[in-house]
Motif scaffolding. Structure first.
Motif, PDB file in Angstrom:
ATOM      1  N   ASN A   3       0.748  -1.315  -0.071  1.00  0.00           N
ATOM      2  CA  ASN A   3      -0.002   0.144   0.126  1.00  0.00           C
ATOM      3  C   ASN A   3       0.848   1.459   0.126  1.00  0.00           C
ATOM      4  OD1 ASN A   3      -2.350  -1.559   0.111  1.00  0.00           O
ATOM      5  ND2 ASN A   3      -2.663  -1.530   2.184  1.00  0.00           N
ATOM      6  N   TYR A   4       2.302   1.132  -0.166  1.00  0.00           N
ATOM      7  CA  TYR A   4       2.998   2.571   0.005  1.00  0.00           C
ATOM      8  C   TYR A   4       2.711   3.414  -1.141  1.00  0.00           C
ATOM      9  CZ  TYR A   4       6.854   5.575   0.035  1.00  0.00           C
ATOM     10  OH  TYR A   4       7.758   6.611   0.272  1.00  0.00           O
ATOM     11  N   PRO A   5       2.539   4.813  -0.780  1.00  0.00           N
ATOM     12  CA  PRO A   5       2.805   5.411   0.360  1.00  0.00           C
ATOM     13  C   PRO A   5       1.712   5.415   1.267  1.00  0.00           C
ATOM     14  CG  PRO A   5       2.121   6.934  -1.636  1.00  0.00           C
ATOM     15  CD  PRO A   5       1.952   5.453  -2.000  1.00  0.00           C
ATOM     16  N   ASN A   6       0.629   4.921   1.285  1.00  0.00           N
ATOM     17  CA  ASN A   6      -0.610   4.727   2.046  1.00  0.00           C
ATOM     18  C   ASN A   6      -0.073   3.909   3.329  1.00  0.00           C
ATOM     19  OD1 ASN A   6      -2.192   6.771   0.517  1.00  0.00           O
ATOM     20  ND2 ASN A   6      -2.661   4.898  -0.805  1.00  0.00           N
ATOM     21  N   LYS A   7      -0.401   3.745   4.313  1.00  0.00           N
ATOM     22  CA  LYS A   7      -0.349   3.036   5.451  1.00  0.00           C
ATOM     23  C   LYS A   7      -0.675   1.409   5.049  1.00  0.00           C
ATOM     24  CE  LYS A   7      -2.926   6.423   8.290  1.00  0.00           C
ATOM     25  NZ  LYS A   7      -4.127   6.700   9.069  1.00  0.00           N
ATOM     26  N   PHE A   8       0.570   0.970   5.704  1.00  0.00           N
ATOM     27  CA  PHE A   8       0.565  -0.598   5.400  1.00  0.00           C
ATOM     28  C   PHE A   8      -0.331  -1.345   6.189  1.00  0.00           C
ATOM     29  CE2 PHE A   8       4.149   0.385   7.912  1.00  0.00           C
ATOM     30  CZ  PHE A   8       4.026  -0.483   8.994  1.00  0.00           C
ATOM     31  N   PRO A   9      -0.903  -2.587   5.842  1.00  0.00           N
ATOM     32  CA  PRO A   9      -1.693  -3.341   6.618  1.00  0.00           C
ATOM     33  C   PRO A   9      -1.177  -4.267   7.806  1.00  0.00           C
ATOM     34  CG  PRO A   9      -1.362  -4.456   4.681  1.00  0.00           C
ATOM     35  CD  PRO A   9      -0.644  -3.198   4.567  1.00  0.00           C
ATOM     36  N   GLY A  10      -1.871  -4.756   8.588  1.00  0.00           N
ATOM     37  CA  GLY A  10      -1.132  -5.781   9.621  1.00  0.00           C
ATOM     38  C   GLY A  10      -0.868  -7.083   9.091  1.00  0.00           C
TER      39      GLY A  10
ATOM     40  N   GLU B  37       8.210  -7.375   8.106  1.00  0.00           N
ATOM     41  CA  GLU B  37       7.724  -8.317   9.081  1.00  0.00           C
ATOM     42  C   GLU B  37       6.716  -7.367   9.799  1.00  0.00           C
ATOM     43  OE1 GLU B  37       8.148 -11.662   9.615  1.00  0.00           O
ATOM     44  OE2 GLU B  37       9.569 -11.874   8.086  1.00  0.00           O
ATOM     45  N   VAL B  38       5.272  -7.678   9.978  1.00  0.00           N
ATOM     46  CA  VAL B  38       4.306  -6.873  10.640  1.00  0.00           C
ATOM     47  C   VAL B  38       3.523  -8.174  11.099  1.00  0.00           C
ATOM     48  CG1 VAL B  38       2.484  -5.271  10.736  1.00  0.00           C
ATOM     49  CG2 VAL B  38       4.202  -5.038   8.724  1.00  0.00           C
ATOM     50  N   PRO B  39       4.011  -8.615  12.456  1.00  0.00           N
ATOM     51  CA  PRO B  39       3.143  -9.589  12.957  1.00  0.00           C
ATOM     52  C   PRO B  39       1.818  -9.120  13.629  1.00  0.00           C
ATOM     53  CG  PRO B  39       5.047  -8.821  14.362  1.00  0.00           C
ATOM     54  CD  PRO B  39       4.952  -8.060  13.049  1.00  0.00           C
ATOM     55  N   GLY B  40       1.462  -8.283  13.690  1.00  0.00           N
ATOM     56  CA  GLY B  40       0.034  -7.844  14.150  1.00  0.00           C
ATOM     57  C   GLY B  40      -0.582  -6.730  13.547  1.00  0.00           C
ATOM     58  N   ALA B  41      -0.933  -5.877  14.549  1.00  0.00           N
ATOM     59  CA  ALA B  41      -1.760  -4.284  13.909  1.00  0.00           C
ATOM     60  C   ALA B  41      -0.646  -3.446  13.633  1.00  0.00           C
ATOM     61  CB  ALA B  41      -2.534  -4.052  15.261  1.00  0.00           C
TER      62      ALA B  41
END
Length: 124
Positions: free
Chosen positions: A22-29, A106-110
């Motif tokens: 989603n860059y440059p928007n917020k990335f998901p969890g 790595e985004v393991p959660g929120a």
């Protein structure tokens, strides 16, 4: 005379740009995504970050980070809100000749509203 056409379909582009989702928007969890580059024989990969804004901690509810292999000056895990800060990756790193390079996000959660990163692999 017969001319054989040349094709670039199987050639690796000299530069590959990649971004967090989603860059440059917020990335998901819940992201676990990797990008890699194997250089052409006799060449080296350069990794360049043009933007870097992920969570400023590698622990806790909103922790997220990138891992770079092989390590850079003995460090492979990076996080933070800027390039070349005390926690972030160097803006540019050139690895050894013929060295395979991998970057994992790595985004393991929120998440908590950060935009992520933009980077590229190039070959020299």
């Amino acid at each position: 005379t017969t001319t054989t056409p040349t094709t670039t379909a199987n050639k690796t582009p000299k530069t590959n740009t990649f971004t967090s989702p989603n860059y440059p928007n917020k990335f998901p969890g819940n992201v676990n995504e990797c990008w890699s580059r194997t250089p052409t024989s006799g060449h080296a990969v350069t990794l360049t970050f043009t933007a870097f804004d992920i969570h400023d901690s590698d622990t806790g509810t909103h922790a997220n980070w990138i891992m770079i292999y092989p390590s850079i000056n003995g460090k492979s895990k990076f996080w933070g809100n800027n390039i070349a800060g005390s926690l972030g990756p160097p803006r540019t790193t050139t690895f050894g000749t013929n060295q395979f390079v991998r970057v994992c996000f790595e985004v393991p959660g929120a998440t908590d509203g950060h935009k992520g990163f933009s980077a590229s692999f190039s070959e020299n």
